[in-house]
Design a protein around this motif. Structure first.
Motif, PDB file in Angstrom:
ATOM      1  N   ASN A 184       3.207   3.113   8.777  1.00 37.09           N
ATOM      2  CA  ASN A 184       2.854   1.653   9.072  1.00 37.09           C
ATOM      3  C   ASN A 184       2.330   1.757  10.846  1.00 37.09           C
ATOM      4  OD1 ASN A 184       3.964   0.577   6.828  1.00 37.09           O
ATOM      5  ND2 ASN A 184       5.874   0.548   7.645  1.00 37.09           N
ATOM      6  N   MET A 219      -2.795  -0.891   2.969  1.00 38.20           N
ATOM      7  CA  MET A 219      -2.356  -2.248   2.902  1.00 38.20           C
ATOM      8  C   MET A 219      -2.547  -2.988   4.203  1.00 38.20           C
ATOM      9  SD  MET A 219       0.855  -1.920   0.360  1.00 38.20           S
ATOM     10  CE  MET A 219       1.846  -0.675   1.209  1.00 38.20           C
ATOM     11  N   ARG A 220      -2.504  -4.085   4.186  1.00 35.42           N
ATOM     12  CA  ARG A 220      -2.820  -5.020   5.496  1.00 35.42           C
ATOM     13  C   ARG A 220      -1.825  -6.053   5.248  1.00 35.42           C
ATOM     14  NH1 ARG A 220      -8.128  -6.312   5.883  1.00 35.42           N
ATOM     15  NH2 ARG A 220      -8.401  -4.382   7.366  1.00 35.42           N
ATOM     16  N   ASN A 221      -0.826  -6.183   6.191  1.00 37.78           N
ATOM     17  CA  ASN A 221       0.303  -7.170   6.145  1.00 37.78           C
ATOM     18  C   ASN A 221       0.817  -7.112   4.703  1.00 37.78           C
ATOM     19  OD1 ASN A 221       0.005  -7.888   8.815  1.00 37.78           O
ATOM     20  ND2 ASN A 221      -1.412  -9.561   8.236  1.00 37.78           N
ATOM     21  N   HIS A 222       1.159  -5.837   4.131  1.00 32.60           N
ATOM     22  CA  HIS A 222       2.176  -5.716   2.815  1.00 32.60           C
ATOM     23  C   HIS A 222       1.276  -5.762   1.839  1.00 32.60           C
ATOM     24  CE1 HIS A 222       5.232  -4.575   5.618  1.00 32.60           C
ATOM     25  NE2 HIS A 222       5.026  -5.673   6.114  1.00 32.60           N
ATOM     26  N   LYS A 223      -0.210  -6.182   1.879  1.00 30.21           N
ATOM     27  CA  LYS A 223      -0.966  -6.558   0.740  1.00 30.21           C
ATOM     28  C   LYS A 223      -2.052  -5.365   0.479  1.00 30.21           C
ATOM     29  CE  LYS A 223      -0.253 -11.543   1.577  1.00 30.21           C
ATOM     30  NZ  LYS A 223      -0.794 -12.542   2.348  1.00 30.21           N
ATOM     31  N   SER A 279      -0.995   5.120   2.839  1.00 22.05           N
ATOM     32  CA  SER A 279      -0.072   5.900   1.954  1.00 22.05           C
ATOM     33  C   SER A 279      -1.002   6.648   0.863  1.00 22.05           C
ATOM     34  CB  SER A 279       0.984   5.023   1.232  1.00 22.05           C
ATOM     35  OG  SER A 279       0.603   4.144   0.522  1.00 22.05           O
ATOM     36  N   GLU A 286       4.333   3.166  13.676  1.00 25.33           N
ATOM     37  CA  GLU A 286       5.766   2.535  13.792  1.00 25.33           C
ATOM     38  C   GLU A 286       6.590   3.727  14.325  1.00 25.33           C
ATOM     39  OE1 GLU A 286       8.310  -0.068  10.876  1.00 25.33           O
ATOM     40  OE2 GLU A 286       7.441   1.713  10.178  1.00 25.33           O
ATOM     41  N   THR A 298      -0.995  -0.091   6.801  1.00 30.39           N
ATOM     42  CA  THR A 298       0.001   0.779   5.979  1.00 30.39           C
ATOM     43  C   THR A 298      -0.990   1.661   5.497  1.00 30.39           C
ATOM     44  OG1 THR A 298       1.516  -0.859   5.940  1.00 30.39           O
ATOM     45  CG2 THR A 298       1.647   1.220   4.622  1.00 30.39           C
TER      46      THR A 298
END
Length: 140
Positions: A36, A58-62, A53, A112, A51
């Motif tokens: 993150n 992902m941007r803002n968990h999307k 992986s 993070e 994020t």
């Protein structure tokens, strides 16, 4: 005797080549950017989180893309909203990403777990310059 020396040189050259090759593969491995990345200097309510992986980015968990490219320094994403480029900057003690494209608004992200190495809220270089000037001219 010459055959022994030549075989030792060949073995050393192969071992050194293999070491350089594996080092290069580790340097360009996308796992170096996995995790993150939290935006620096944004208000809490609008802080962006990237994020990376195995599943993609992902941007803002999307999920925005299922693949990205990393060459050891630059991360490239192709999403439905365009082409995004981030450069890995900072130090090993404060790993950061700087958005290159689109250039505006400028954004920086920190991995993070390293948030304590930078001021997260309200960081603005212009504010720092203003406060330095105010302090300089207010002292006698």
């Amino acid at each position: 005797m010459l055959a022994i020396i030549m075989s030792v040189v060949v073995v050393l050259a192969v071992a050194l080549g293999f070491a350089f090759y594996t080092s290069h593969l580790n340097h360009i491995s996308p796992k170096r950017v996995y995790g993150n990345w939290i935006e620096i200097g944004a208000p809490k309510q609008s802080t962006e989180i990237l994020t990376f992986s195995d599943a993609g980015a992902m941007r803002n968990h999307k999920l925005v893309t299922t693949s990205f490219q990393f060459d050891g320094r630059v991360v490239r994403l192709e999403t439905g909203s365009g082409h995004w480029v981030y450069e890995r900057v900072g130090t090993p003690r404060s790993p950061q990403l700087r958005r290159i494209r689109p250039a505006l608004p400028p954004q920086r992200f920190i991995l993070e777990g390293y948030e304590d190495t930078v001021p997260m809220d309200g960081y603005n270089p212009a504010q720092n310059r203003r406060s330095a000037l105010r302090e300089h001219f207010s002292t006698k």
